[in-house]
Write a protein that holds these residues in place. Structure first.
Motif, short mmCIF file in Angstrom:
data_model
loop_
_atom_site.label_atom_id
_atom_site.label_comp_id
_atom_site.label_asym_id
_atom_site.label_seq_id
_atom_site.Cartn_x
_atom_site.Cartn_y
_atom_site.Cartn_z
N GLU A 143 0.83 -1.20 0.00
CA GLU A 143 0.00 0.00 0.00
C GLU A 143 0.87 1.26 0.00
N SER A 144 1.98 1.21 0.72
CA SER A 144 2.85 2.38 0.81
C SER A 144 3.54 2.71 -0.51
N SER A 145 3.61 1.75 -1.43
CA SER A 145 4.28 1.98 -2.72
C SER A 145 3.30 2.05 -3.88
N LEU A 146 2.00 2.11 -3.59
CA LEU A 146 1.01 2.12 -4.67
C LEU A 146 1.17 3.32 -5.58
N GLN A 147 1.32 4.51 -5.02
CA GLN A 147 1.45 5.71 -5.86
C GLN A 147 2.70 5.66 -6.72
#
Length: 320
Positions: free
Chosen positions: A41-45
């Protein structure tokens, strides 16, 4: 150009989605490479700005922990996704979108998977004169998809069995958006409701509709149950299940190990059981239809015979 598709999530190495999609694209004669991509989730963007922004994508299957986080990234969430607040499918396109532009549509095909899996266990559209209640074990993202499945199957009354009643209460806004009347009970209350006894367990009825908790009646009967808990999380109640007075279907979305203790106990008690692999199959069938819609060989336009052959190939690919 080889088109691209992938399943996104973390962890992702265990995903069977590549087997399902590869079988489908082979049947369609579609040049498409479907793979696993580990995205937290922390690397989605970072993914969306980088690899995910490259041309040639058909779409993405989305699993945990991205099902809620991805909703804000799509341009066109379906009405289903808007109601549930979670998705499992992102479609790129349509064909002809200007180079450099990207239009993402979001859908939740877990709902289709649940409906179809329960259909294989004998549960079909409920009539207003015969339907009882729809039971859901758990309160996470898949539980919201089960709420939508209940609605699409014609149910108006749903009973949530949660390890934490407070967590179960979090389903209430989704149930309300779908026009469902929801009551929440402790997970330990499920055997009681299956037995149909008169002594009531602790429950919190959100809608002040007490027929789920008082007179057993038609509305008090459970017509089907979907367990959305992770593997082994339902083991605690498996040994407490009663003998069923009718073959109530259970969909256990956890399929490794299989059969689960819950599934084994349910079947031993006279119920019908369907594996989460069947749900996985049918949600992937719908994804393939969406991903291929703008290609030269759309799965949704196959003849009934050819479509059935595609589904059979996908089924064999995961050992069903």
């Amino acid at each position: 150009m080889t088109r691209q598709a992938a399943v996104l999530g973390h962890p992702i190495a265990h995903s069977l989605s590549p087997l399902l999609h590869a079988a489908a694209y082979e049947h369609l004669g579609l040049d498409a490479d479907y793979r696993r991509i580990d995205v937290e989730e922390s690397s989605l963007q970072e993914f969306l700005r980088g690899e995910g922004a490259a041309p040639g994508w058909l779409g993405w299957s989305v699993t945990m922990p991205l099902k809620a986080a991805m909703v804000s990234a799509v341009d066109h969430p379906s009405a289903r996704v808007t109601a549930l607040g979670v998705l499992n499918t992102v479609v790129h396109g349509p064909a002809g979108t200007p180079e450099g532009a990207r239009m993402l549509s979001g859908e939740n095909t877990d709902v289709d998977g649940i409906v179809a899996a329960l259909g294989e266990a004998g549960l079909h559209q409920a009539s207003s004169s015969s339907r009882g209640s729809f039971g859901i074990i758990g309160a996470g993202a898949t539980a919201t998809a089960a709420l939508a499945a209940a609605s699409e199957l014609g149910y108006t009354q749903v009973r949530s069995y949660a390890r934490s009643v407070q967590r179960g209460l979090e389903l209430e806004p989704v149930a309300a958006a779908l026009g469902l009347r929801l009551s929440v009970a402790q997970l330990s209350g499920l055997p009681h409701d299956l037995a149909g006894t008169d002594e009531l367990p602790a429950t919190h009825d959100l809608s002040a509709i007490h027929d789920l908790d008082t007179g057993r009646g038609n509305s008090g009967q459970l017509d089907a149950v979907v367990s959305t808990l992770p593997p082994r999380a339902a083991d605690e109640i498996a040994a407490t299940l009663p003998r069923l007075d009718r073959p109530i279907p259970l969909l256990d979305v956890a399929y490794d190990p299989w059969p689960s203790l819950l599934a084994s106990s349910w079947e031993a008690g006279g119920g019908r059981v369907v594996s989460g692999l069947v749900m996985l199959l049918h949600q992937a069938v719908k994804q393939v239809e969406l991903f291929s819609a703008a290609t030269s060989t759309p799965a949704g336009e196959l003849s009934a015979e050819s479509h059935a052959q595609m589904v059979a190939k996908m089924r064999r690919a995961i050992g069903l």
